[in-house]
Design a protein around this motif. Sequence first.
Motif, PDB file in Angstrom:
ATOM      1  N   THR A   7     -11.458   0.626  76.340  1.00 53.66           N
ATOM      2  CA  THR A   7     -12.384   1.642  75.840  1.00 53.66           C
ATOM      3  C   THR A   7     -13.426   1.026  74.907  1.00 53.66           C
ATOM      4  O   THR A   7     -14.558   1.496  74.842  1.00 53.66           O
ATOM      5  CB  THR A   7     -11.634   2.775  75.107  1.00 53.66           C
ATOM      6  N   GLN A  10     -16.026  -0.278  77.173  1.00 53.84           N
ATOM      7  CA  GLN A  10     -16.794   0.840  77.721  1.00 53.84           C
ATOM      8  C   GLN A  10     -17.836   1.344  76.737  1.00 53.84           C
ATOM      9  O   GLN A  10     -18.972   1.605  77.107  1.00 53.84           O
ATOM     10  CB  GLN A  10     -15.849   1.975  78.131  1.00 53.84           C
ATOM     11  N   SER A  92     -19.894  -7.515  80.022  1.00 48.14           N
ATOM     12  CA  SER A  92     -18.587  -7.300  80.651  1.00 48.14           C
ATOM     13  C   SER A  92     -17.809  -8.609  80.699  1.00 48.14           C
ATOM     14  O   SER A  92     -16.603  -8.624  80.458  1.00 48.14           O
ATOM     15  CB  SER A  92     -18.737  -6.776  82.080  1.00 48.14           C
TER      16      SER A  92
ATOM     17  N   VAL B  67     -19.664   6.109  81.682  1.00 51.45           N
ATOM     18  CA  VAL B  67     -18.749   5.061  81.235  1.00 51.45           C
ATOM     19  C   VAL B  67     -17.944   5.534  80.033  1.00 51.45           C
ATOM     20  O   VAL B  67     -16.747   5.302  79.926  1.00 51.45           O
ATOM     21  CB  VAL B  67     -19.535   3.762  80.918  1.00 51.45           C
ATOM     22  N   GLY B  70     -14.832   7.601  80.658  1.00 54.99           N
ATOM     23  CA  GLY B  70     -13.655   6.891  81.153  1.00 54.99           C
ATOM     24  C   GLY B  70     -13.284   7.192  82.592  1.00 54.99           C
ATOM     25  O   GLY B  70     -12.160   6.958  83.004  1.00 54.99           O
ATOM     26  N   MET B  74     -14.177   0.333  86.095  1.00 55.14           N
ATOM     27  CA  MET B  74     -15.028  -0.834  85.858  1.00 55.14           C
ATOM     28  C   MET B  74     -14.601  -2.074  86.637  1.00 55.14           C
ATOM     29  O   MET B  74     -15.434  -2.839  87.091  1.00 55.14           O
ATOM     30  CB  MET B  74     -15.083  -1.150  84.363  1.00 55.14           C
TER      31      MET B  74
END
Lengths: 125, 278
Positions: A7, A10, A92, B67, B70, B74
């Motif tokens: 998270t 993200q 990422s 994103v 959730g 990914m």
Amino acid sequence: MNKLKDTDIQATIGWVLRTGVILSIAIVLFGGAVYIYRHGHDIANYSTFKDESDFAQLTGIINGILTFRGRAIIQGGIILLIATPIIRVAFSAIGFLFEKDYLYTGITLLVLLIIFISMLSGHTG
Amino acid sequence: MSVIELTLIILIGSYFAGLLGSLTGLGGGFIIIPLLTLLLHVDIHYAIGASLVSVIATSSGSAAAYVKEGITNMRLGMFLEIATTAGALAGAILAIYTPTHYIAILFGLILILSAIMSLRKKTRQITQHKSYLAQKLKLNSSYPTTDGMLEYGVSNVTGGFFMMLFAGVISGLIGIGSGALKVVAMDNIMRIPFKVSTTTSNFMIGVTAAASAVVYLQRGYIDPALSMPVVIGVLLGAITGSKILVQSTSSKWIRVIFSVIISVLAVQMIYKGVMGKI
């Protein structure tokens, strides 16, 4: 633990994407205003492709921005926009590395490599 | 036509393209390219360049929101981006050597295919089947629903990967997000829940478009003065579209209208392509 890290990544990725889009659109708007102010009454013609790549190479764009040309500023904004998802991929890769997920660090680097080859192929081809 | 007139027309047209594209989930490029080429007689290479830039703007903007929720997978997105970026690179190089009327015909065909896809019924599917590759690649995941977190599995990874390669080529060749093809790969082949496949597809579109945009940029196909109203218009339209989507749940009639418009445009593109007028 793993989920918590996911998270975090993200949230960072969401921030990168949002900031990139807002910033580049602001630059495009500003350049557009300069261009319309100066050339609004010129005659537009896009019916045939002209191979004058004033704004295709980075040096031309930088020169244009330094001399405050509207179209060069727009192109600068567009390049930032194109760079936004690429920067996202780079983030990422760092995120997966922090998670010690080496498989996905590798996969992400492979995607970056393909985009890099893409940049080079445009130059030489 | 003067620059200011053309800019205003493109801005308004792009706004509606972005609006319809976001309401139907097909993306703005589908209307922008016919608008620029058929109505305003812009060279198709410039049109594709401008469309690609707008695709990056809208997909990055909405991916930022998804994103955080959730839902986006990914790892799955990252893995499939290998296929879409490689395909997009091939597609962009192919576009340089493909005569414009072939691009127009291909565009029309993909347009019709996508319109049909968008009319399909969406049923919620969950597979608990976990294939060997999906497990190795850590693709199985879960996503939040109203009933709490829902686990799902991913099947036929190889098939999905090759479909993504094809989606990437199409995206690079005709300058659209090819979200419809990505959703086919994930829904029908990899058996992923609809919500996950749409958000993950959206997540991938930006990178895919960027991979071909760098080629178009260096070829001089991305014209700043033309792209400016397209990007701004499409983005504003897409933002309006996402606001409407939140309020209304039934968008069936919008899809039908959009499919009709798209079919008319598609037939025109194919006709002009066959006649060699584009």
